[in-house]
Design a protein around this motif. Structure first.
Motif, short mmCIF file in Angstrom:
data_model
loop_
_atom_site.label_atom_id
_atom_site.label_comp_id
_atom_site.label_asym_id
_atom_site.label_seq_id
_atom_site.Cartn_x
_atom_site.Cartn_y
_atom_site.Cartn_z
N ILE A 94 0.85 -1.18 0.00
CA ILE A 94 0.00 0.00 0.00
C ILE A 94 0.89 1.23 0.00
O ILE A 94 1.76 1.39 0.86
CB ILE A 94 -0.95 0.04 1.21
N SER A 120 -3.46 3.94 -12.24
CA SER A 120 -4.44 2.89 -12.55
C SER A 120 -3.86 1.72 -13.35
O SER A 120 -4.26 0.57 -13.13
CB SER A 120 -5.65 3.48 -13.28
N ALA A 123 -1.60 -0.45 -10.48
CA ALA A 123 -2.08 -0.89 -9.17
C ALA A 123 -3.42 -1.60 -9.30
O ALA A 123 -4.15 -1.43 -10.28
CB ALA A 123 -2.21 0.32 -8.24
N LYS A 124 -3.74 -2.41 -8.29
CA LYS A 124 -5.03 -3.09 -8.27
C LYS A 124 -6.17 -2.12 -8.01
O LYS A 124 -7.28 -2.31 -8.51
CB LYS A 124 -5.03 -4.17 -7.18
N TRP A 125 -5.90 -1.11 -7.20
CA TRP A 125 -6.93 -0.13 -6.86
C TRP A 125 -6.26 1.18 -6.50
O TRP A 125 -5.24 1.19 -5.81
CB TRP A 125 -7.76 -0.64 -5.67
N VAL A 126 -6.81 2.28 -7.02
CA VAL A 126 -6.32 3.62 -6.71
C VAL A 126 -7.52 4.45 -6.28
O VAL A 126 -8.56 4.46 -6.95
CB VAL A 126 -5.65 4.29 -7.92
N ALA A 142 -8.23 -1.25 1.35
CA ALA A 142 -6.90 -1.31 0.75
C ALA A 142 -6.18 -2.60 1.14
O ALA A 142 -5.57 -3.28 0.30
CB ALA A 142 -6.08 -0.10 1.18
N THR A 145 -7.93 -5.59 -0.59
CA THR A 145 -7.64 -5.63 -2.02
C THR A 145 -6.21 -6.07 -2.28
O THR A 145 -5.95 -6.87 -3.19
CB THR A 145 -7.88 -4.24 -2.64
N ALA A 146 -5.27 -5.56 -1.49
CA ALA A 146 -3.87 -5.93 -1.68
C ALA A 146 -3.63 -7.42 -1.45
O ALA A 146 -2.75 -8.02 -2.08
CB ALA A 146 -2.98 -5.11 -0.75
N VAL A 154 -1.83 -1.24 -3.85
CA VAL A 154 -2.94 -0.29 -3.77
C VAL A 154 -2.35 1.08 -3.51
O VAL A 154 -1.36 1.21 -2.77
CB VAL A 154 -3.93 -0.69 -2.65
#
Length: 554
Positions: A94, A120, A123-126, A142, A145-146, A154
């Motif tokens: 993260i 984007s 990373a998996k999620w921003v 976060a 998701t990570a 993330v």
């Protein structure tokens, strides 16, 4: 009432965070205040790329998200290299990025960047946290998701005013990602198809593994007598002394090993994505329909069939699946139905591949007075099984991959993304996490100078790393390809290097120069006995390139 930095840090503590890496910035002063007296070890690095790479290495070592804090704009762009490594290596991480205050957004304020657009693809999620009272929610998501599915990075942007505002919120419990096991019918089919195959092969890699799964892999491979190869830079996924381990299927693999993968009738890919590096440029398996019966286990269902059409695709975490496979083969039900094709032939097949691996590790002569193959053999024969070896990218890594043996879990830290400069930050993170273990960084002269300033971080925090700088005065990989493609026209690959040993001494650390093979054991012994970090400047003949290692690109 607490300010956002205090709320954030409490969420980190709830999720088990004990160390973070950062370069301080005024955009997240409230978070730095939250870290004060928090009990979380805050490691201040010399450059944001170092902070992000240390966080990524920490994620590899622990299986929990590594945490980095950087400031907005230049800080974030500098850290992007570490985020990319975490993405391609499937490492939980993260990155917290300071952001301009919300009332200044979309004005191109000082160092303002749209982080959703920037990160984007990496990373998996921003996300950007707009409300202080939602920090626990965002941080738990976060972590989830990570860690869930295919692990990865993330990025959370933290507007300055949001972080300094106060809120009265209830802290959330720690995130609990799902186990993602395989169906029992899939476990039975995988086991039976491997048992009945004439030339089965197991290829292991990817993220989300742990020590128990590594042990289970060894038991499963032994029960079915199947050879195991490691994907690119995943060589510590099985003890290299295990009789079923037959080498690394990475860049420039043992030709006999590559042949075994090509000619396998059943191939169990347990975790790897089957990307370019592991498939020798998509040649070991024919795309999109392999000649082998491909049994592909991957944590992300979207990866199954992305490049190769599998005979059986299983969406499950490889660590969980291999534990299921080992339990299944150890059951009485399996033993009673187990009827492998030609068991004597299977044993001979595995033994032949093992002998080929051992022969592949015999040193091949190279020019110069300092032989890197002999250096690697000395490390292999003398370092404890718990020693952690790190490297970045460069021609020099071919010697390490070919001649060293990884025996302990999480003793290899290297970027499958091929990022230069990774080895030293990773070594610092490893030495801080495991101060009782030997930690060695192998780096080319070009690779080392990408992040050499982090040697100062090692000295400041007492991270006892030993850096072996393979010094040949050039970017060796590029020179190798340059000489092959444009012979005699050397351009942009020479390096004017400092005295690396003197650099170490300038930091108050041990610095030694090694010019011949016979001097290396004593230099290593001095470094191992020193109470400071160390740099060994290994003067290698520029002609000693990996063409002798039959490598494509390192």
């Amino acid at each position: 009432m607490r300010h956002g930095g205090q709320i954030l840090v409490q969420a980190l503590k709830t999720n088990g965070v004990t160390r973070v890496f950062c370069v301080p910035g005024e955009s997240y002063l409230a978070a730095l205040d939250g870290l004060f007296d928090s009990g979380i070890d805050t490691v201040v690095t010399r450059h944001e790329s170092g902070a992000a790479m240390m966080a990524e290495a920490h994620g590899k070592l622990t299986g929990r998200p590594g945490i980095a804090f950087v400031t907005r704009g230049p800080g974030a762009t500098n850290a992007s290299a570490g985020v990319h490594i975490a993405f391609q290596d499937s490492t939980p991480m993260i990155l917290f990025v300071g952001q301009v205050a919300s009332d200044q957004r979309d004005r191109e304020a000082f160092q303002e960047v749209d982080y959703r657009a920037m990160f984007s693809p990496l990373a998996k999620w921003v996300a950007e946290v707009d409300r202080t009272d939602r920090l626990p929610e965002y941080i738990n998501r976060a972590f989830a998701t990570a860690l869930s599915g295919r692990p990865g990075p993330v990025v959370l942007a933290l507007p300055e005013d949001m972080l300094s505002d106060q809120a009265d919120v209830i802290d959330m419990p720690a995130a609990q990602p799902p186990k993602a096991q395989a169906a029992q019918s899939d476990i039975a089919e995988i086991t039976e198809r491997l048992a009945q195959a004439k030339r089965p092969f197991i290829l292991v890699g990817g993220g989300g593994w742990r020590a128990e799964a590594r042990d289970a892999l060894g038991a499963f491979a032994k029960a079915l007598n199947v050879p195991v190869g490691a994907a690119f830079r995943c060589q510590d996924y099985l003890n290299n002394d295990h009789p079923n381990y037959v080498g690394d299927v990475g860049i420039g693999p043992n030709p006999e090993l590559a042949k075994a993968v090509r000619e396998a009738d059943v191939l169990l890919a347990l975790g790897p994505r089957l990307g370019e590096m592991t498939t020798s440029g998509y040649t070991l398996l024919r795309a999109p329909l392999p000649e082998q019966a491909l049994l592909h286990v991957h944590a992300d269902a979207n990866e199954l069939g992305r490049v190769y059409h599998p005979s059986l695709g299983v969406a499950g975490r490889p660590a969980e699946v291999v534990l299921q496979l080992a339990a299944h083969t150890g059951s009485g039900r399996f033993q009673s139905t187990h009827n492998p094709h030609d068991p004597d032939g299977r044993a001979a097949y595995v033994s032949a591949l093992r002998r080929s691996y051992e022969a592949w590790q015999r040193p091949v002569e190279t020019p110069g007075d300092l032989k890197m193959q002999q250096v690697m053999a000395h490390l292999r024969d003398t370092l404890p099984e718990t020693a952690i070896l790190t490297n970045g990218a460069g021609n020099y890594a071919g010697w390490l991959h070919r001649y060293y043996r990884w025996r302990g879990w999480r003793t290899q830290l290297a970027p499958t993304s091929g990022s230069m400069g990774y080895g030293l930050p990773a070594a610092v993170a490893a030495a801080l996490e495991h101060p009782d273990r030997s930690v060695l960084c192998l780096a080319g002269d070009g690779c080392f100078q990408m992040t050499s300033q982090e040697f100062g971080t090692a000295c400041e925090y007492g991270a006892k790393v030993i850096v072996l700088v393979v010094n040949n005065g050039m970017y060796g990989t590029i020179r190798m390809h340059q000489q092959k493609t444009y012979p005699g026209r050397v351009s942009a690959t020479r390096l004017k290097n400092p005295d690396f040993a003197a650099l170490a001494r300038a930091y108050g650390a041990l610095g030694l120069t090694v010019t011949e093979t016979a001097a290396f054991p004593d230099a290593l012994a001095q470094a191992m006995a020193a109470d400071t970090p160390a740099i060994l400047d290994l003067k290698v003949d520029p002609r000693a390139l990996s063409t002798t290692l039959q490598t494509k690109d390192l």
